[in-house]
Design an enzyme around this catalytic site. Structure first.
Site, PDB file in Angstrom:
ATOM      1  N   GLY A  74       0.801  -1.218   0.000  1.00  0.00           N
ATOM      2  CA  GLY A  74       0.000   0.000   0.000  1.00  0.00           C
ATOM      3  C   GLY A  74       0.836   1.271   0.000  1.00  0.00           C
ATOM      4  O   GLY A  74       0.570   2.197  -0.770  1.00  0.00           O
ATOM      5  N   ASN A 153      -9.254   2.906   8.146  1.00  0.00           N
ATOM      6  CA  ASN A 153      -8.766   1.753   8.898  1.00  0.00           C
ATOM      7  C   ASN A 153      -9.199   1.751  10.356  1.00  0.00           C
ATOM      8  O   ASN A 153      -9.343   0.710  10.962  1.00  0.00           O
ATOM      9  CB  ASN A 153      -7.238   1.687   8.813  1.00  0.00           C
ATOM     10  CG  ASN A 153      -6.580   3.003   9.151  1.00  0.00           C
ATOM     11  OD1 ASN A 153      -6.952   4.058   8.626  1.00  0.00           O
ATOM     12  ND2 ASN A 153      -5.598   2.977  10.034  1.00  0.00           N
ATOM     13  N   GLN A 181      -8.073  -0.986   2.838  1.00  0.00           N
ATOM     14  CA  GLN A 181      -9.048  -1.572   3.763  1.00  0.00           C
ATOM     15  C   GLN A 181     -10.308  -2.056   3.048  1.00  0.00           C
ATOM     16  O   GLN A 181     -11.095  -2.801   3.623  1.00  0.00           O
ATOM     17  CB  GLN A 181      -9.441  -0.551   4.839  1.00  0.00           C
ATOM     18  CG  GLN A 181      -8.315  -0.157   5.777  1.00  0.00           C
ATOM     19  CD  GLN A 181      -7.822  -1.304   6.641  1.00  0.00           C
ATOM     20  OE1 GLN A 181      -8.482  -2.348   6.765  1.00  0.00           O
ATOM     21  NE2 GLN A 181      -6.657  -1.145   7.240  1.00  0.00           N
ATOM     22  N   SER A 201      -3.313  -3.603  -0.901  1.00  0.00           N
ATOM     23  CA  SER A 201      -2.285  -4.230  -0.072  1.00  0.00           C
ATOM     24  C   SER A 201      -2.646  -5.686   0.181  1.00  0.00           C
ATOM     25  O   SER A 201      -3.753  -5.987   0.624  1.00  0.00           O
ATOM     26  CB  SER A 201      -2.183  -3.472   1.256  1.00  0.00           C
ATOM     27  OG  SER A 201      -1.409  -4.224   2.167  1.00  0.00           O
ATOM     28  N   GLY A 202      -1.708  -6.588  -0.077  1.00  0.00           N
ATOM     29  CA  GLY A 202      -1.974  -8.013   0.060  1.00  0.00           C
ATOM     30  C   GLY A 202      -2.305  -8.456   1.480  1.00  0.00           C
ATOM     31  O   GLY A 202      -3.239  -9.217   1.704  1.00  0.00           O
ATOM     32  N   HIS A 203      -1.545  -7.941   2.450  1.00  0.00           N
ATOM     33  CA  HIS A 203      -1.674  -8.502   3.795  1.00  0.00           C
ATOM     34  C   HIS A 203      -2.956  -8.081   4.505  1.00  0.00           C
ATOM     35  O   HIS A 203      -3.216  -8.519   5.617  1.00  0.00           O
ATOM     36  CB  HIS A 203      -0.436  -8.178   4.641  1.00  0.00           C
ATOM     37  CG  HIS A 203      -0.373  -6.778   5.140  1.00  0.00           C
ATOM     38  ND1 HIS A 203      -0.704  -6.436   6.427  1.00  0.00           N
ATOM     39  CD2 HIS A 203      -0.009  -5.631   4.534  1.00  0.00           C
ATOM     40  CE1 HIS A 203      -0.532  -5.134   6.580  1.00  0.00           C
ATOM     41  NE2 HIS A 203      -0.122  -4.630   5.457  1.00  0.00           N
ATOM     42  N   THR A 239      12.697  -7.392 -10.189  1.00  0.00           N
ATOM     43  CA  THR A 239      12.214  -8.748 -10.437  1.00  0.00           C
ATOM     44  C   THR A 239      11.034  -9.043  -9.525  1.00  0.00           C
ATOM     45  O   THR A 239      11.067  -8.766  -8.331  1.00  0.00           O
ATOM     46  CB  THR A 239      13.350  -9.762 -10.206  1.00  0.00           C
ATOM     47  OG1 THR A 239      14.386  -9.468 -11.131  1.00  0.00           O
ATOM     48  CG2 THR A 239      12.858 -11.189 -10.424  1.00  0.00           C
ATOM     49  N   CYS A 328      -0.981   5.877  24.472  1.00  0.00           N
ATOM     50  CA  CYS A 328       0.046   4.907  24.853  1.00  0.00           C
ATOM     51  C   CYS A 328       0.189   3.771  23.847  1.00  0.00           C
ATOM     52  O   CYS A 328       1.051   2.921  23.996  1.00  0.00           O
ATOM     53  CB  CYS A 328      -0.252   4.334  26.227  1.00  0.00           C
ATOM     54  SG  CYS A 328       0.288   5.434  27.524  1.00  0.00           S
TER      55      CYS A 328
END
Lengths: 389, 288
Positions: A74, A153, A181, A201-203, A239, A328
């Site tokens: 992404g 997201n 997303q 984005s693949g993941h 590649t 946090c």
């Protein structure tokens, strides 16, 4: 997949589907040939890439597989689209984006501002919605590109990218959408749209990390970000990551096949969680636009308590992996820019938790969370100096 | 990823001494809900007001904030005020074994809650002669970090109390600089001053009184190090022609010379940089 945890952080990343891993394996072992080589040994690699390109094109409703450029993910796709537009749109030095973009776009825009480009950011209302009239007023003949995410997201809002693309084209600007997303979760129809670029984005859809794609509408001027070899028709050198591309192709096929039924199931799980928490925890508040959200995303705030403490307790109690917009947990000492943008009250800002589901979550997962979370909120509220009568 | 010691986890999951002491002799409150963490510390003293017999707390915050407050109450109970006044945030961190560096500000906040309680005690019992608190921030109350409302005095104190040597550490210990980041050059200066080193950032900071020669040198440096490389990246360039008081005369070159948004580049980029780094009164004029 990992049965040791209840993973409900699928907007952060997803597990690799077993079918995806299987589709990748031949190219990590036997068929290691370079897809550009001429001998038959490289044939399967080239063929896997061809099929993956077609599956991905079909998933996003593109006109043809020649509109897919494989990238590392992404962030690269976002950079490639926006930086290309600034080079091809000669004389135009303005960008329009939004305040709720992912840092992948937001920080790119900020760095471009430092280099002298003017960037305007669409504002959002208390439900995180943008206003098309504001967009219309901000796009003009100096705008090189408009870049607005397809879905957020953090809160899951779905944005009107087709309408925004039309507004951009009306003034000669290009349109890009960070859709990492949305792809695989909701249908996209790029063929008859005015959308010029779209990042994938693949993941985020059960393919591996480090692979993604940029959709570029046919004939839209494009200057490559990565220059070198002739791969991807000279539009993205290097590649190809054949195994990951084959995996992305399989993930696209699975999403295409299952999206309709899966969306309804994700919605059911999400709504079960949401209504359960709303009725069992004190002062809860759902963030985002309930009428236009991704089916898998629930962002909910618990007032007067802090997100990291909630998440740590929730993990220790039931091995639940979720995320928070609290200071946090963002790694920056500041709470989520999206929740601040929607003007969320500080009482609720630090106690926001995001649950994002995938096809691998079950009703039992939801029920475990519904059992574990309310006593944690109660405990932390008792510790808190705030929120008492 | 979470990286807490067993002791931190123990105090987070089973915090000691929580709640309100109704007849507390002193209450110290620091932090607020906006910043994302807050501690309210209650102290009950012995009859002679010399020893802490009971301490309790309420905390809004992350795991380490809760553990730090719990540890603080355990450390304070049974201590004389004299002993307590000598404590520093390092005592809290050591009590817990260790805190991740990015969470050290939680221990600092704990000590500040104690300092606030001591001030409250003095207010309630003006006749008491209280021991001086060893690590209280003294002096310059000017706020340096607007995002987290951190004063110069506090920054100086965390540097001294914890032997800090970098801005990043200062952010971890005080949160200063952890928001928009605009105050980072100023924190650098304070750090350099405490360490007794001359700050390289000083000369480049706006608002300082500079003489004409220094101003000209500074403008020249900025052109070479920032402004020209920025324009060159887009195929343009700029020449510094002359400096006349606050007037900076320039000539645009390369792609910039023909660019129809050149005026914007001058105002939004060149002039803005000079305003930020040199003086707000500078006017950039183009010479053709």
């Amino acid at each position: 997949m990992n049965d040791d945890v209840i993973y409900v952080d699928n907007n952060a990343t997803t597990c690799i589907a077993p079918e995806v891993l299987q589709a990748m394996q031949p190219f990590l072992t036997r068929y290691y040939g370079n897809p550009s080589s001429i001998y038959p040994f490289s044939g399967p690699a080239a063929e896997a890439m061809r099929q993956a390109r077609e599956a991905l094109a079909e998933l996003i409703g593109a006109d043809g597989s020649d509109e897919i450029i494989f990238t590392s993910g992404g962030s690269e796709s976002n950079n490639a689209a926006i930086l290309s537009a600034l080079q091809t749109q000669i004389g135009r030095r303005k960008i329009l984006s939004s305040v709720v973009e992912h840092p992948a776009v937001l920080n790119l825009c900020r760095s471009l501002q430092k280099r002298g480009y003017q960037v305007d950011y669409l504002s959002v209302d208390s439900q995180g919605r943008i206003d098309l009239d504001e967009a219309k007023a901000l796009i003009n003949e100096e705008t090189a590109i408009v870049s607005v995410m397809a879905a957020n997201n953090e809160i899951g809002n779905i944005y009107p990218i087709y309408e925004l693309a039309e507004l951009a084209h009306a003034k000669g600007a290009l349109f890009h959408s960070d859709a990492v997303q949305s792809v695989g979760k909701v249908p996209l129809h790029l063929r008859d749209s005015q959308i010029d670029f779209l990042s994938i984005s693949g993941h985020k859809l059960h393919a591996p990390k480090g692979i993604g794609a940029l959709y570029r509408k046919r004939f839209v001027p494009f200057k490559p970000l990565i220059i070198g070899g002739h791969q991807e028709n000279g539009l993205r050198a290097g590649t190809e990551n054949v195994a990951a591309i084959a995996g992305l192709g399989e993930a696209a096929r699975m999403a295409m096949r299952d999206m309709a039924g899966e969306g309804a199931e994700l919605c059911r799980l999400r709504d079960r969680l949401e209504s359960g928490l709303l009725s069992s925890c004190p002062d809860p508040q759902v963030n985002g636009d309930p009428s236009s959200r991704l089916p898998n995303t629930c962002n909910i705030s618990f007032k007067y308590v802090e997100g990291e403490a909630i998440l740590l307790r929730l993990y220790l109690a039931a091995k639940v992996c979720a995320s928070s917009g609290s200071a946090c947990t963002t790694g920056s000492l500041e709470p989520s820019h999206v929740l601040r943008a929607i003007g969320l009250d500080y009482k609720a800002l630090h106690g926001s938790i995001r649950f994002s589901f995938s096809r691998y979550n079950t009703e039992a997962d939801v029920d475990t969370i519904l059992q574990a979370l309310p006593p944690i909120i109660k405990d932390l509220r008792e510790l808190s100096p705030f929120g008492r009568q | 990823m979470w990286n807490y010691t067993d002791k931190v986890m123990d105090h987070f999951l089973k915090p000691r001494n929580i709640g309100v002491i109704e007849d507390a002799d002193a209450v110290g409150e620091v932090g607020n809900i906006v910043c994302g963490d807050a501690i309210k510390l209650y102290l009950k003293l012995s009859e002679d007001k010399k020893t802490i017999v009971k301490a309790s707390f309420q905390t809004f915050g992350c795991a380490s904030a809760i553990a730090s407050a719990s540890a603080l109450t355990e450390i304070l109970q049974g201590k004389t005020l004299l002993e307590a006044a000598a404590l520093s945030n390092q005592d809290i961190a050591e009590f817990l074994g260790e805190l991740p560096e990015a969470k050290m500000h939680c221990s600092v906040m704990g000590m500040e809650a104690f300092q606030a309680a001591m001030q409250d005690l003095q207010k309630k019992f003006p006749e008491l002669e209280l021991p001086a608190v060893a690590h209280e921030a003294q002096g310059e109350e000017r706020v340096v970090c607007q995002c987290f409302n951190v004063s110069e005095a506090k920054i100086r104190e965390v540097i001294r109390a914890n032997n800090l040597t970098s801005v990043e550490q200062i952010t971890h210990y005080s949160k200063a600089g952890g928001g928009c980041g605009e105050c980072i050059p100023e924190i650098e200066e304070i750090l350099a001053d405490v360490l007794g080193k001359k700050s390289p950032a000083r000369a480049a900071t706006a608002g300082l009184k500079t003489n004409n020669l220094q101003k000209i040198t500074l403008i020249q440096e900025l052109f070479e190090s920032v402004i020209r490389p920025g324009l060159q990246a887009d195929g343009g360039d700029i020449e510094l022609v002359d400096i006349d008081g606050d007037k900076v005369l320039v000539r645009l070159q390369g792609r910039c010379a023909a660019c129809h948004s050149a005026e914007q580049t001058l105002r939004l980029w060149v002039e803005a940089k000079l305003h930020e780094k040199v003086s707000a009164s500078i006017i950039v004029e183009e010479v053709r």
